[in-house]
Every structure is written in structure tokens, then in C-alpha cells.
Write a protein that holds these residues in place. Structure first.
Motif, PDB file in Angstrom:
ATOM      1  N   ALA A  68       0.838  -1.186   0.000  1.00  0.00           N
ATOM      2  CA  ALA A  68       0.000   0.000   0.000  1.00  0.00           C
ATOM      3  C   ALA A  68       0.880   1.245   0.000  1.00  0.00           C
ATOM      4  N   SER A  69       0.281   2.410  -0.285  1.00  0.00           N
ATOM      5  CA  SER A  69       1.033   3.652  -0.366  1.00  0.00           C
ATOM      6  C   SER A  69       1.569   4.072   0.998  1.00  0.00           C
ATOM      7  N   SER A  70       0.818   3.795   2.076  1.00  0.00           N
ATOM      8  CA  SER A  70       1.278   4.116   3.420  1.00  0.00           C
ATOM      9  C   SER A  70       2.246   3.042   3.901  1.00  0.00           C
ATOM     10  N   PHE A  71       2.879   3.297   5.065  1.00  0.00           N
ATOM     11  CA  PHE A  71       3.850   2.346   5.587  1.00  0.00           C
ATOM     12  C   PHE A  71       3.205   1.000   5.866  1.00  0.00           C
ATOM     13  N   SER A  72       3.874  -0.057   5.444  1.00  0.00           N
ATOM     14  CA  SER A  72       3.368  -1.402   5.677  1.00  0.00           C
ATOM     15  C   SER A  72       4.529  -2.375   5.728  1.00  0.00           C
ATOM     16  N   TYR A  73       4.438  -3.345   6.626  1.00  0.00           N
ATOM     17  CA  TYR A  73       5.452  -4.387   6.707  1.00  0.00           C
ATOM     18  C   TYR A  73       5.359  -5.373   5.556  1.00  0.00           C
ATOM     19  N   THR A  92      -4.385  -4.369  11.979  1.00  0.00           N
ATOM     20  CA  THR A  92      -5.725  -4.127  12.491  1.00  0.00           C
ATOM     21  C   THR A  92      -6.322  -2.874  11.859  1.00  0.00           C
ATOM     22  N   SER A  93      -7.610  -2.717  12.055  1.00  0.00           N
ATOM     23  CA  SER A  93      -8.323  -1.590  11.451  1.00  0.00           C
ATOM     24  C   SER A  93      -7.869  -0.241  11.994  1.00  0.00           C
ATOM     25  N   ASP A  94      -7.272  -0.235  13.188  1.00  0.00           N
ATOM     26  CA  ASP A  94      -6.807   1.032  13.760  1.00  0.00           C
ATOM     27  C   ASP A  94      -5.352   1.331  13.418  1.00  0.00           C
ATOM     28  N   GLY A  95      -4.769   0.550  12.504  1.00  0.00           N
ATOM     29  CA  GLY A  95      -3.429   0.835  12.009  1.00  0.00           C
ATOM     30  C   GLY A  95      -2.306   0.126  12.721  1.00  0.00           C
ATOM     31  N   MET A  96      -2.614  -0.677  13.731  1.00  0.00           N
ATOM     32  CA  MET A  96      -1.572  -1.442  14.385  1.00  0.00           C
ATOM     33  C   MET A  96      -1.067  -2.539  13.454  1.00  0.00           C
ATOM     34  N   GLN A  97       0.260  -2.745  13.442  1.00  0.00           N
ATOM     35  CA  GLN A  97       0.859  -3.791  12.626  1.00  0.00           C
ATOM     36  C   GLN A  97       1.845  -4.610  13.455  1.00  0.00           C
ATOM     37  N   VAL A  98       1.905  -5.901  13.144  1.00  0.00           N
ATOM     38  CA  VAL A  98       2.881  -6.800  13.751  1.00  0.00           C
ATOM     39  C   VAL A  98       3.526  -7.620  12.647  1.00  0.00           C
ATOM     40  N   LEU A  99       4.847  -7.721  12.690  1.00  0.00           N
ATOM     41  CA  LEU A  99       5.568  -8.593  11.766  1.00  0.00           C
ATOM     42  C   LEU A  99       6.468  -9.518  12.567  1.00  0.00           C
ATOM     43  N   ASP A 100       6.323 -10.818  12.341  1.00  0.00           N
ATOM     44  CA  ASP A 100       7.218 -11.817  12.918  1.00  0.00           C
ATOM     45  C   ASP A 100       7.792 -12.602  11.743  1.00  0.00           C
ATOM     46  N   PHE A 101       9.049 -12.311  11.404  1.00  0.00           N
ATOM     47  CA  PHE A 101       9.697 -12.908  10.247  1.00  0.00           C
ATOM     48  C   PHE A 101      10.965 -13.614  10.707  1.00  0.00           C
ATOM     49  N   ALA A 102      11.162 -14.853  10.259  1.00  0.00           N
ATOM     50  CA  ALA A 102      12.351 -15.602  10.669  1.00  0.00           C
ATOM     51  C   ALA A 102      12.764 -16.582   9.579  1.00  0.00           C
ATOM     52  N   VAL A 103      14.060 -16.907   9.584  1.00  0.00           N
ATOM     53  CA  VAL A 103      14.592 -17.922   8.667  1.00  0.00           C
ATOM     54  C   VAL A 103      15.460 -18.876   9.471  1.00  0.00           C
ATOM     55  N   ALA A 114      13.268 -11.095  12.865  1.00  0.00           N
ATOM     56  CA  ALA A 114      12.726  -9.737  12.838  1.00  0.00           C
ATOM     57  C   ALA A 114      11.372  -9.753  13.527  1.00  0.00           C
ATOM     58  N   ASN A 115      11.286  -9.117  14.695  1.00  0.00           N
ATOM     59  CA  ASN A 115      10.028  -8.996  15.441  1.00  0.00           C
ATOM     60  C   ASN A 115       9.706  -7.513  15.592  1.00  0.00           C
ATOM     61  N   PHE A 116       8.677  -7.055  14.877  1.00  0.00           N
ATOM     62  CA  PHE A 116       8.335  -5.634  14.849  1.00  0.00           C
ATOM     63  C   PHE A 116       6.887  -5.422  15.270  1.00  0.00           C
ATOM     64  N   PHE A 117       6.687  -4.387  16.073  1.00  0.00           N
ATOM     65  CA  PHE A 117       5.342  -3.958  16.456  1.00  0.00           C
ATOM     66  C   PHE A 117       5.225  -2.462  16.200  1.00  0.00           C
ATOM     67  N   THR A 118       4.151  -2.054  15.520  1.00  0.00           N
ATOM     68  CA  THR A 118       3.936  -0.647  15.203  1.00  0.00           C
ATOM     69  C   THR A 118       2.509  -0.243  15.516  1.00  0.00           C
TER      70      THR A 118
END
Length: 324
Positions: A35-40, A99-110, A123-127
Motif C-alpha cells: 500500500a502507499s502508506s507504511f506497511s510491513y 488491524t483496522s486502527d493501524g496497528m501492525q505486527v511482523l514476525d519474520f524468521a529464517v 525480525a520482530n516488529f510492532f507498530t
């Protein structure tokens, strides 16, 4: 990670919902339209694209049959999961929540195959609208505090990279001794306010760290000594056992999809291998967490030592006194 003080922050950001609707599991592709806005989403797509350049044999994991998209109890939030494997990669997987209020979580691992003692990319990110909580690291498979050989093999040349981002993304506060055992000298543990500039810095760090991990993978030589392979296997199983038991992400998942599905996501997807790669239990690895009645102590830390400042010097040497 279990010890981060972000647990209460993340949990509070997701209000519990009544069990009014059934959680649905559906199949989906792992393509990510940014998307145009910030996104993981763009972090995941970048990692997939770069991995494909390093190995032409990246294929979907069988886990995608069971873990693809989960609809949360609220009927609105979706949990999107992808998983792949390759000759040197046992599992590449991601979990993305928005979520609908803009909260994002990314849990990425290899996770590497046991024939390679590669670090585990994490990579564990919460925004949220105002807050970002970040852990980015090449988690060591073996001890980097006491084992000089392993640290020099994988991290000596990466210290400048770690120092670069340590200046831009400062240490995020108290971190317990137990968790530090699973972090490297170049770990990024930080908190910062949401802004376009800060999100760009985080994306830059993610790209640099992932390219560094892929370079290690490209040059990794397959181990043929069975005893060393067994050590690698047990080290990865120990890591998975710790994360599956202590990671605060479970509390977030429990609120979103219920306890039963949350346990499945944690043990069968996020930390896949905890039930397959070994027979040892959490208390076998970490007996200090056993209570008098034989159950696991739920406290985040039983050692009590925590580190408010970065406990490595500019050469990557551990300088935290009284460790453990």
C-alpha cells in the motif's frame, strides 16, 4: 522476545473480543501488494525477492496447507502467513497482522537446515500510531558470549553494520540475561516514535541485515560430521523451545484467535520444529524455571539481572558484568 517490556504495550493495543464468530482458515498466495502508506508487507516481499536471487530452489513449505490466512475473532483482522523452504533453509516464514486502527505486527524468521550452523534471522516488529518496538538480529545458533570461534566466524565482519544502526536506533531499555543468550553482538533492540523517516531507517536496517544473512548463507559449507550436525540440531531445538514457551506474541494471538488456535500457530508454525527436531522439554533445557510442583515458572526472568544499556563494546565483546 520473552523478556521485552513491550509485552504489556502490545497486549493492551489489542482489546479482547467475545467469542462470537468462528475463526476461519483459508488458503492464499504469498504475494504482497504494498500500500502507499507504511506497511510491513514490503519487508516480506523484499526478503522473498532477495532470497529467490540467492537460491532458485525456494519453494512453498507444506505448512502453507494449514497456515495461510486466519480471520480473527473480531471478524475484521486478518493474520497472513507465508512459509518456504530451500536447500539450506529449513523454514522461511512470516506472520503479518494489521488491524483496522493501524496497528501492525511482523514476525519474520529464517531457520537453517541442521547441516549448517548459520545464525537464525529474526525480525520482530510492532507498530502503532505512535510507538514502534523492534528486535532485529541474526540470532546465534551457538554461544557468542563464550565461544570466540563461532562469534568470529559469523559476526566479526558484521560489527561495523551493527555499530552503524546502534547509533541510529539506540538500545531500547532493560533486557534480561536469559534473552541475551539468544542475541548476537549486532542485535537491534529499540523503541521509537512512528514517522516516515524512522520507518525508512527500519526498512534500511532490515534490508542490510537480511542481505548480510543471505551472504552468510551463500558461503555456508555443509557440515558432514554427524556429531556437529547433532549439536546444530539440538541448538536450534533449544532456541525453538525457549521461544515457543516465552514469546509474548502468544498473548496477542490468544486475544485475536483464541487459545487453541494461538497454540497451534506458535508451536506448529512460528516455531515449527519444537515438536519434531528433538525430544527435550523446556525444563530439560532450562531447569531453573521448574517450580516446586514441577510446573514451569511463568515469570519472565528467574535470574533477575537485566541490562539497561547495550552490553557489547565496539569490538563485539560482551561487557555485561555478572552475566546470569
Amino acid at each position: 522476545m520473552e523478556s521485552l517490556s513491550s509485552t504489556s504495550i502490545i497486549s493492551a493495543a489489542i482489546k479482547p473480543h467475545p467469542l462470537s464468530s468462528r475463526t476461519k482458515i483459508t488458503r492464499c498466495s504469498c504475494s504482497m501488494k504494498v500500500a502507499s502508506s507504511f506497511s510491513y508487507k514490503k519487508f516480506i516481499q523484499y526478503a522473498l525477492d532477495e532470497t529467490k536471487l540467492s537460491t532458485s530452489d525456494l519453494i512453498p513449505s507444506s505448512l502453507q496447507d494449514d497456515f495461510s490466512t486466519l480471520k480473527a475473532i473480531d471478524g475484521k483482522t486478518e493474520l497472513k502467513m507465508c512459509s518456504f523452504q530451500a536447500p539450506k533453509i529449513r523454514l522461511l516464514r512470516s506472520l503479518f497482522i494489521e488491524t483496522s486502527d493501524g496497528m501492525q505486527v511482523l514476525d519474520f524468521a529464517v531457520f537453517p537446515e541442521a547441516e549448517f550452523d548459520l545464525p537464525i534471522f529474526c525480525a520482530n516488529f510492532f507498530t502503532s500510531a505512535n510507538t514502534n518496538i523492534v528486535v532485529l538480529d541474526l540470532n546465534p545458533l551457538h554461544d557468542v558470549i563464550n565461544e570466540t570461534h563461532y562469534k568470529e566466524k559469523y559476526y566479526k565482519n558484521l560489527i561495523p553494520l551493527g555499530l552503524k544502526y546502534a547509533e541510529i536506533l539506540p538500545w531500547g531499555g532493560k533486557l534480561t540475561s536469559e534473552s541475551l543468550k539468544f542475541f548476537s553482538p549486532i542485535v537491534i533492540w529499540t523503541k521509537f516514535s512512528s514517522s516516515h523517516e524512522n520507518h525508512n531507517i527500519l526498512f534500511s536496517a532490515f534490508k542490510d541485515y537480511y542481505k548480510a544473512w543471505l551472504n552468510l548463507m551463500d558461503h555456508a559449507i555443509e557440515e558432514t560430521d554427524y556429531s556437529q550436525i547433532s549439536l546444530n540440531l539440538e541448538a536450534q531445538h533449544r532456541y525453538l523451545t525457549w521461544r515457543a514457551q516465552k514469546d509474548p506474541g502468544f498473548h496477542v494471538l490468544k486475544r485475536l484467535i483464541g487459545e487453541s488456535l494461538a497454540k497451534d500457530v506458535v508451536k506448529k508454525f512460528l516455531f515449527n520444529g519444537v515438536n519434531e527436531l528433538g525430544d527435550k522439554t523446556f525444563l530439560d533445557y532450562f531447569p531453573e524455571y521448574e517450580s516446586k510442583d514441577g510446573s514451569i515458572i511463568e515469570k519472565r526472568s528467574v535470574i533477575g539481572k537485566s541490562f539497561e544499556k547495550r552490553p557489547w563494546d565496539d569490538l563485539g565483546a560482551f561487557i555485561g558484568n555478572n552475566f546470569g
